[in-house]
Design a protein around this motif. Structure first.
Motif, PDB file in Angstrom:
ATOM      1  N   GLU A  45      37.080  40.076  42.621  1.00 31.72           N
ATOM      2  CA  GLU A  45      36.990  38.875  42.378  1.00 31.72           C
ATOM      3  C   GLU A  45      38.010  38.319  41.406  1.00 31.72           C
ATOM      4  O   GLU A  45      38.643  39.123  40.792  1.00 31.72           O
ATOM      5  CB  GLU A  45      35.748  38.597  41.769  1.00 31.72           C
ATOM      6  N   PRO A  46      38.464  36.974  41.509  1.00 29.73           N
ATOM      7  CA  PRO A  46      39.366  36.593  40.406  1.00 29.73           C
ATOM      8  C   PRO A  46      39.139  37.036  39.097  1.00 29.73           C
ATOM      9  O   PRO A  46      39.983  37.062  38.268  1.00 29.73           O
ATOM     10  CB  PRO A  46      39.341  35.140  40.929  1.00 29.73           C
ATOM     11  N   THR A  47      37.932  36.915  38.530  1.00 31.55           N
ATOM     12  CA  THR A  47      37.492  37.271  37.317  1.00 31.55           C
ATOM     13  C   THR A  47      37.743  38.764  37.004  1.00 31.55           C
ATOM     14  O   THR A  47      37.668  39.110  35.735  1.00 31.55           O
ATOM     15  CB  THR A  47      35.943  36.782  37.249  1.00 31.55           C
ATOM     16  N   ASP A  48      38.144  39.695  38.068  1.00 35.16           N
ATOM     17  CA  ASP A  48      38.379  40.947  37.845  1.00 35.16           C
ATOM     18  C   ASP A  48      39.615  41.267  37.079  1.00 35.16           C
ATOM     19  O   ASP A  48      40.136  42.252  36.511  1.00 35.16           O
ATOM     20  CB  ASP A  48      38.150  42.025  38.870  1.00 35.16           C
ATOM     21  N   VAL A  49      40.514  40.003  37.189  1.00 35.97           N
ATOM     22  CA  VAL A  49      42.254  40.222  36.746  1.00 35.97           C
ATOM     23  C   VAL A  49      42.148  40.270  35.334  1.00 35.97           C
ATOM     24  O   VAL A  49      41.757  39.062  34.820  1.00 35.97           O
ATOM     25  CB  VAL A  49      42.896  39.242  37.647  1.00 35.97           C
ATOM     26  N   ASP A  50      42.875  41.146  34.757  1.00 43.67           N
ATOM     27  CA  ASP A  50      43.169  41.008  33.244  1.00 43.67           C
ATOM     28  C   ASP A  50      44.131  40.144  32.869  1.00 43.67           C
ATOM     29  O   ASP A  50      44.476  39.858  31.799  1.00 43.67           O
ATOM     30  CB  ASP A  50      42.972  42.440  32.781  1.00 43.67           C
ATOM     31  N   ALA A  51      45.250  40.397  33.793  1.00 44.57           N
ATOM     32  CA  ALA A  51      46.452  39.591  33.456  1.00 44.57           C
ATOM     33  C   ALA A  51      47.256  39.350  34.658  1.00 44.57           C
ATOM     34  O   ALA A  51      47.042  39.939  35.941  1.00 44.57           O
ATOM     35  CB  ALA A  51      47.457  40.139  32.460  1.00 44.57           C
ATOM     36  N   ALA A  52      48.226  38.411  34.771  1.00 41.83           N
ATOM     37  CA  ALA A  52      49.004  37.977  35.940  1.00 41.83           C
ATOM     38  C   ALA A  52      50.676  37.994  35.643  1.00 41.83           C
ATOM     39  O   ALA A  52      50.828  37.305  34.610  1.00 41.83           O
ATOM     40  CB  ALA A  52      48.301  36.792  36.682  1.00 41.83           C
ATOM     41  N   TRP A  53      51.378  38.020  36.485  1.00 42.75           N
ATOM     42  CA  TRP A  53      52.654  37.869  36.438  1.00 42.75           C
ATOM     43  C   TRP A  53      53.087  36.939  37.702  1.00 42.75           C
ATOM     44  O   TRP A  53      52.942  37.337  39.018  1.00 42.75           O
ATOM     45  CB  TRP A  53      53.550  38.935  36.431  1.00 42.75           C
ATOM     46  N   LEU A  54      53.387  35.843  37.450  1.00 40.43           N
ATOM     47  CA  LEU A  54      54.133  34.726  38.560  1.00 40.43           C
ATOM     48  C   LEU A  54      55.633  34.878  38.576  1.00 40.43           C
ATOM     49  O   LEU A  54      56.158  34.735  37.725  1.00 40.43           O
ATOM     50  CB  LEU A  54      53.508  33.499  38.182  1.00 40.43           C
ATOM     51  N   GLY A  55      56.200  34.984  39.890  1.00 41.93           N
ATOM     52  CA  GLY A  55      57.583  34.814  40.022  1.00 41.93           C
ATOM     53  C   GLY A  55      57.825  33.504  40.950  1.00 41.93           C
ATOM     54  O   GLY A  55      57.333  33.535  42.067  1.00 41.93           O
ATOM     55  N   THR A  56      58.555  32.776  40.507  1.00 40.20           N
ATOM     56  CA  THR A  56      59.177  31.614  41.006  1.00 40.20           C
ATOM     57  C   THR A  56      60.563  31.065  40.477  1.00 40.20           C
ATOM     58  O   THR A  56      60.606  31.297  39.194  1.00 40.20           O
ATOM     59  CB  THR A  56      57.886  30.370  41.088  1.00 40.20           C
ATOM     60  N   MET A  57      61.235  30.695  41.348  1.00 37.81           N
ATOM     61  CA  MET A  57      62.711  30.363  40.760  1.00 37.81           C
ATOM     62  C   MET A  57      62.706  28.726  40.501  1.00 37.81           C
ATOM     63  O   MET A  57      62.757  28.172  39.443  1.00 37.81           O
ATOM     64  CB  MET A  57      63.669  30.391  41.981  1.00 37.81           C
ATOM     65  N   ASN A  58      62.132  27.927  41.596  1.00 39.31           N
ATOM     66  CA  ASN A  58      62.115  26.461  41.279  1.00 39.31           C
ATOM     67  C   ASN A  58      60.946  25.664  41.399  1.00 39.31           C
ATOM     68  O   ASN A  58      60.841  24.334  41.190  1.00 39.31           O
ATOM     69  CB  ASN A  58      63.203  25.695  42.080  1.00 39.31           C
ATOM     70  N   SER A  59      59.722  26.522  41.730  1.00 38.54           N
ATOM     71  CA  SER A  59      58.398  25.751  42.025  1.00 38.54           C
ATOM     72  C   SER A  59      57.626  25.887  41.220  1.00 38.54           C
ATOM     73  O   SER A  59      56.209  25.647  41.375  1.00 38.54           O
ATOM     74  CB  SER A  59      57.984  26.541  43.365  1.00 38.54           C
ATOM     75  N   GLY A  60      57.886  25.692  39.866  1.00 43.59           N
ATOM     76  CA  GLY A  60      56.782  25.836  38.798  1.00 43.59           C
ATOM     77  C   GLY A  60      57.429  26.171  37.381  1.00 43.59           C
ATOM     78  O   GLY A  60      58.388  26.856  37.353  1.00 43.59           O
ATOM     79  N   PHE A  61      56.702  25.887  36.160  1.00 43.44           N
ATOM     80  CA  PHE A  61      57.151  26.237  34.809  1.00 43.44           C
ATOM     81  C   PHE A  61      55.819  26.811  34.303  1.00 43.44           C
ATOM     82  O   PHE A  61      54.849  26.344  34.506  1.00 43.44           O
ATOM     83  CB  PHE A  61      57.572  24.932  34.267  1.00 43.44           C
ATOM     84  N   ALA A  62      56.241  27.880  33.542  1.00 42.56           N
ATOM     85  CA  ALA A  62      55.130  28.525  32.766  1.00 42.56           C
ATOM     86  C   ALA A  62      54.191  28.886  33.459  1.00 42.56           C
ATOM     87  O   ALA A  62      53.985  29.048  34.853  1.00 42.56           O
ATOM     88  CB  ALA A  62      54.691  27.492  31.662  1.00 42.56           C
ATOM     89  N   GLY A  63      53.193  29.621  32.670  1.00 39.02           N
ATOM     90  CA  GLY A  63      51.951  30.448  33.299  1.00 39.02           C
ATOM     91  C   GLY A  63      50.996  29.281  33.866  1.00 39.02           C
ATOM     92  O   GLY A  63      50.117  30.012  34.929  1.00 39.02           O
TER      93      GLY A  63
END
Length: 393
Positions: A45-63
């Protein structure tokens, strides 16, 4: 590299959207689709995730680019960017976080929404410089590789053009077998060879497309992997090299090799215990942003001897039925290139192949795979190499 994380972490779930012109989908839509495919695949489940890393060049800012659409419950989310290696960078950092013991279950996502952003292969933002860097397009900068290679190795330009066209032909042939690819049909080699010129000798069919898409991975420690599935993918090595940019100001740089590729692959091979990549690697996904880039990569990564890559192309060595299949999913050329997602998309293909789920492009029991990204220009780039496996060493 003094230390590595060989066999310390494993991928237990992955997801990937189709790469395409998604005029009817937002960055949020693509991110959610890929992430929830990965959650379902891992049986979590999404609630099982302890942390996340997001990779994007131009499609968003910050976590909060990830935290918002996924409605995460105040977990750490780190947004990273490293040009075309952005998705790979998200994966690398997520793997290191798990290997450190700080987190048990981590999500890595790469996403990019380019088609309605104004971004193209000919117009792109450039960082401030001292004014000495050439102001040219991406196709132009990589076009220099072709005549330099032809001249150095005595290849007639007409024959060289046939080699480049065959690389594109191979990748489109593979992409035609992939329901998630941006371009899903074979293209006659004559059409590729005679496509409209973009930056001589590169025609439009020598250039990868611009796409929207997302891909995601769930990463855990190896000792925990079988709590989630019996067929995880094990990380053997992760390496990234960033160049100082000396290539454009030194006479030693001859446009037939990219030093960052050599540095990244050398470190990855050492970490993974690979002594002969030609013989020990069963498949590879490499950064075919332009056809001569793929040709140079063969030699930089040790898939071909110096000056012999073009012969190996014509011999079919890198076809699906060849000795070392390269870009079995179609590569950037056919699958598409949403910048933040491409690195994780390459890992997704390794994952499917190891599990025997690649459909009509399925290889015969591959056990060791390699993925490679580069971003920048031939004279200054970041280059990423991973080695992943079906089994523990």
């Amino acid at each position: 590299m003094s230390k590595g994380i060989r066999d310390q972490v494993a991928v237990v779930g992955m997801g990937c959207t189709r790469f395409a012109e998604h005029w009817d989908k937002s960055t949020d839509d693509l991110l959610v689709e890929a992430a929830y495919d990965a959650f379902e695949d891992a049986g979590i489940e999404p609630t099982d995730v302890d942390a996340a890393w997001l990779g994007t060049m131009n499609s968003g800012f910050a976590g909060f680019t990830l935290a918002g659409p996924l409605k995460t419950n105040y977990i750490p989310v780190t947004r990273v960017e490293n040009l075309c290696a952005t998705g790979s960078e998200a994966f690398r950092n997520a793997c290191y976080a798990v290997a450190s013991g700080v987190f048990d279950v981590v999500l890595a996502v790469g996403v990019e929404k380019l088609k309605d952003s104004g971004y193209s292969g000919l117009t792109r933002p450039s960082p401030a410089s001292d004014g000495t860097a050439p102001n040219i397009t991406a196709p132009a900068s990589f076009s220099f590789l072709a005549p330099a290679y032809f001249k150095k190795y005595g290849l007639d330009p007409k024959e060289g053009k046939k080699v480049l066209s065959r690389i594109a032909w191979k990748n489109h042939k593979n992409g035609a077998l992939n329901t998630k690819a941006q371009y899903r049909k074979e293209v006659p080699i004559e059409q590729i060879e005679n496509s409209p010129m973009v930056a001589s000798p590169l025609g439009i069919m020598d250039c990868s497309g611009v796409a929207d898409g997302a891909a995601a991975a769930i990463i855990v420690r190896t000792e925990d992997a079988h709590k989630y599935r019996e067929d995880p993918m094990y990380v053997k090595a992760l390496s990234i090299a960033a160049g100082p940019g000396d290539g454009r100001i030194t006479q030693d740089f001859d446009f037939t090799s990219i030093q960052e590729n050599i540095a990244a692959s050398t470190a990855a091979y050492k970490e993974a215990g690979i002594n002969n990549p030609r013989e020990e690697i069963d498949m590879a996904e490499v950064h075919d942003c332009f056809t001569p880039t793929e040709l140079v990569i063969y030699e930089d990564l040790g898939f071909s001897e110096r000056g012999q890559g073009w012969k190996d192309v014509l011999n079919g060595d890198f076809d699906l039925s060849g000795r070392l299949p390269v870009n079995p999913d179609g590569g950037l050329k056919s699958f598409g290139h949403p910048i933040g997602a491409s690195g994780l998309r390459m890992l997704y293909e390794m994952y499917l192949q190891f599990q025997g789920k690649a459909g009509r492009r399925q290889l015969d029991n591959p056990k060791i795979g390699l993925t490679h990204n580069l971003g920048g220009t031939p004279w200054q780039c970041v280059s990423f190499v991973s080695v992943v496996g079906k089994e523990l060493s």
